[in-house]
Scaffold this active site. Structure first.
Site, PDB file in Angstrom:
ATOM      1  N   GLU A 171       0.270   8.090  16.124  1.00 25.27           N
ATOM      2  CA  GLU A 171      -0.547   9.297  15.894  1.00 25.27           C
ATOM      3  C   GLU A 171      -1.794   8.930  15.094  1.00 25.27           C
ATOM      4  OE1 GLU A 171       2.740   9.086  15.385  1.00 25.27           O
ATOM      5  OE2 GLU A 171       3.492  10.418  16.942  1.00 25.27           O
ATOM      6  N   GLY A 179      21.745  -2.689  32.794  1.00 22.57           N
ATOM      7  CA  GLY A 179      22.890  -1.779  32.864  1.00 22.57           C
ATOM      8  C   GLY A 179      23.682  -1.821  31.557  1.00 22.57           C
ATOM      9  N   GLU A 198       1.819  -0.317  10.030  1.00 24.36           N
ATOM     10  CA  GLU A 198       0.349  -0.467   9.979  1.00 24.36           C
ATOM     11  C   GLU A 198      -0.362   0.686  10.685  1.00 24.36           C
ATOM     12  OE1 GLU A 198      -1.460  -4.307  10.150  1.00 24.36           O
ATOM     13  OE2 GLU A 198       0.376  -5.283   9.478  1.00 24.36           O
ATOM     14  N   LEU A 213       0.846  -1.194   0.000  1.00 24.92           N
ATOM     15  CA  LEU A 213       0.000   0.000   0.000  1.00 24.92           C
ATOM     16  C   LEU A 213       0.889   1.253   0.000  1.00 24.92           C
ATOM     17  CD1 LEU A 213      -2.793   1.408   0.347  1.00 24.92           C
ATOM     18  CD2 LEU A 213      -2.518   1.126   2.817  1.00 24.92           C
ATOM     19  N   THR A 214       1.868   1.275   0.909  1.00 21.16           N
ATOM     20  CA  THR A 214       2.681   2.480   1.130  1.00 21.16           C
ATOM     21  C   THR A 214       3.521   2.859  -0.093  1.00 21.16           C
ATOM     22  OG1 THR A 214       2.850   1.819   3.441  1.00 21.16           O
ATOM     23  CG2 THR A 214       4.401   3.501   2.694  1.00 21.16           C
ATOM     24  N   GLU A 215       3.590   4.171  -0.342  1.00 28.50           N
ATOM     25  CA  GLU A 215       4.467   4.702  -1.396  1.00 28.50           C
ATOM     26  C   GLU A 215       5.338   5.799  -0.782  1.00 28.50           C
ATOM     27  OE1 GLU A 215       2.230   6.024  -4.781  1.00 28.50           O
ATOM     28  OE2 GLU A 215       1.319   4.040  -5.081  1.00 28.50           O
TER      29      GLU A 215
END
Ligand SMILES: Cc1cc2nc3c(=O)[nH]c(=O)nc-3n(C[C@H](O)[C@H](O)[C@H](O)COP(=O)(O)OP(=O)(O)OC[C@H]3O[C@@H](n4cnc5c(N)ncnc54)[C@H](O)[C@@H]3O)c2cc1C
Length: 379
Positions: free
Chosen positions: A367, A339, A363, A125-127
């Site tokens: 925000e 530690g 996904e 989906l992402t571009e």
């Protein structure tokens, strides 16, 4: 209301834990450091039903519910987030989209081999210019005779370099905005379709995150998935359920970091005492354990709603938001409890610390989850 797992669910947890401990744990750092995509364990995961958890047996799936799916994703992530993400992207996104929007023929042809684990799936989906605002997709698909021709590129596709089947979103009608984006099924080897740059990442280094490129890529008309123009709307439904698995992934990594810290705190001695005897460390462990339980309960509530076939938009976003942020806090405290050794790659918390951050991004960022929840509350 019943807070007990069934015997079958406990058995699912036991078998996946055993598998993850014996087949994944010994290789985690080696795979992470060399960015090795662990192909070799995919057939074994398939034999456990993990590549098609929630799909009915008639489509090659294990026919289990979202509760079992959450348990599986959590148990894999408790050892290695990367393996868990490979499974989640394959199940929830690629196979999940074909299951909710595909025709009977598409389910038989594409979902069944995915669910049986014979093929690996990815979902694009992402571009570069369309991340949170995925409606701003620029990749296009035009109809030419009996073919769709796709042009453009996608970024950050999990399993993108290795997948046999890719579900991709592309604009088919610029004037219809969110109702002008369609989903398509593309097979590896189709001319004009190829993976691009593989990302070099902070965490989840054994999972594959890659560009996928479409250069006048011609596919049959029947490979449009769902109604033309409704691919983006269907994507939102896919993400609603996908977020349950990202929440489970976050819970699993938080659990892994917490267990390592508990055991370390009982062994490490300073000032003549085990550090677990210091109240400062006890409070950290108490907070970690409480927050992980709360995150798990939110995740299982969303999973149960999915199993009851109810709307999960709000519950899934709440689970993903909370579990992702808990995982970040828990992994940070886990390093603190260790530690200086927490900063060293010989101890598992160093990797959890790097991996967990993705849970507040992938996904839908934290925000965007708050935006979704607020929209639901104010509706
Ligand atoms: C390891 C990895 C695996 C991934 N796998 C996949 C995959 O398999 N398939 C796929 O399609 N995508 C995948 N993604 C992409 C992922 O879903 C996006 O990175 C994510 O949705 C955020 O988009 P972006 O990176 O473009 O950030 P942007 O949208 O540019 O956001 C940048 C910042 O602005 C904030 N922001 C943006 N809009 C708003 C707003 N309206 N209000 C408030 N704040 C806002 C964001 O919360 C964020 O803090 C993956 C990403 C990674 C890193």
């Amino acid at each position: 209301m019943d807070f007990q797992f069934t015997e079958e669910q406990e058995e699912v947890r036991r078998s996946i834990r055993e598998f993850a401990e014996s087949e994944i744990r010994p290789h985690v750092m080696e795979w992470d450091e060399s960015q090795h995509f662990p192909h070799e364990i995919l057939p074994k995961l398939a034999s456990l039903g993990v590549m098609g958890v929630t799909f009915p047996g008639e489509y090659g799936g294990a026919g289990l519910g979202y509760i079992e799916y959450s348990i599986i994703v959590e148990e894999l992530a408790r050892i290695d987030g990367s393996v868990s993400l490979i499974v989640a992207a394959h199940n929830s996104l690629c196979a999940g989209h074909i299951f909710i929007a595909g025709s009977e023929e598409q389910k038989r042809k594409y979902l069944a081999p995915l669910a049986r684990g014979e093929k690996l799936g990815c979902w694009s989906l992402t571009e570069p210019q369309a991340g949170s605002d995925a409606g701003g997709t620029r990749t296009t698909a035009r109809l030419e005779g009996d073919s769709w021709v796709l042009s453009g590129s996608k970024t950050f596709t999990s399993n993108g370099s290795y997948a046999d089947i890719c579900v991709v979103m592309a604009v088919t009608d610029k004037t219809a905005h969110k109702h002008g984006i369609s989903a398509f099924i593309i097979e590896k080897g189709t001319p004009g379709f190829r993976p691009g740059k593989k990302e070099n990442k902070l965490g989840f280094r054994a999972s594959d995150t890659a560009e996928v490129i479409f250069e006048d890529c011609r596919i049959p008309r029947e490979n449009c998935l769902g109604e033309p123009g409704e691919g983006f709307v269907d994507s939102l439904r896919v993400l609603d359920r996908g977020r349950i698995s990202i929440a489970a992934l976050a819970v699993g990594m938080a659990q892994g970091a917490y267990e390592a810290s508990l055991s370390y705190a009982k062994q490490r001695r300073q000032f003549g005492k085990r550090i677990a005897e210091f109240q400062a460390i006890q409070w950290k462990l108490a907070d970690m354990s409480t927050e992980i339980d709360a995150a798990r309960l939110l995740t299982l509530r969303a999973a149960q709603l999915a199993d009851l076939n109810q709307r999960v938009t709000r519950a899934g976003a709440m689970a993903k938001l909370y579990a992702g942020e808990v995982a970040v806090r828990v992994a940070s405290e886990a390093v603190q409890i260790h530690g200086g050794y927490g900063f060293i790659k010989d101890y598992p918390v160093e990797k959890f610390y790097r991996d967990v951050k993705l849970c507040t991004i992938g996904e839908g960022t934290s925000e965007i989850q708050r935006l979704v929840i607020a929209r639901e509350i104010l509706e």
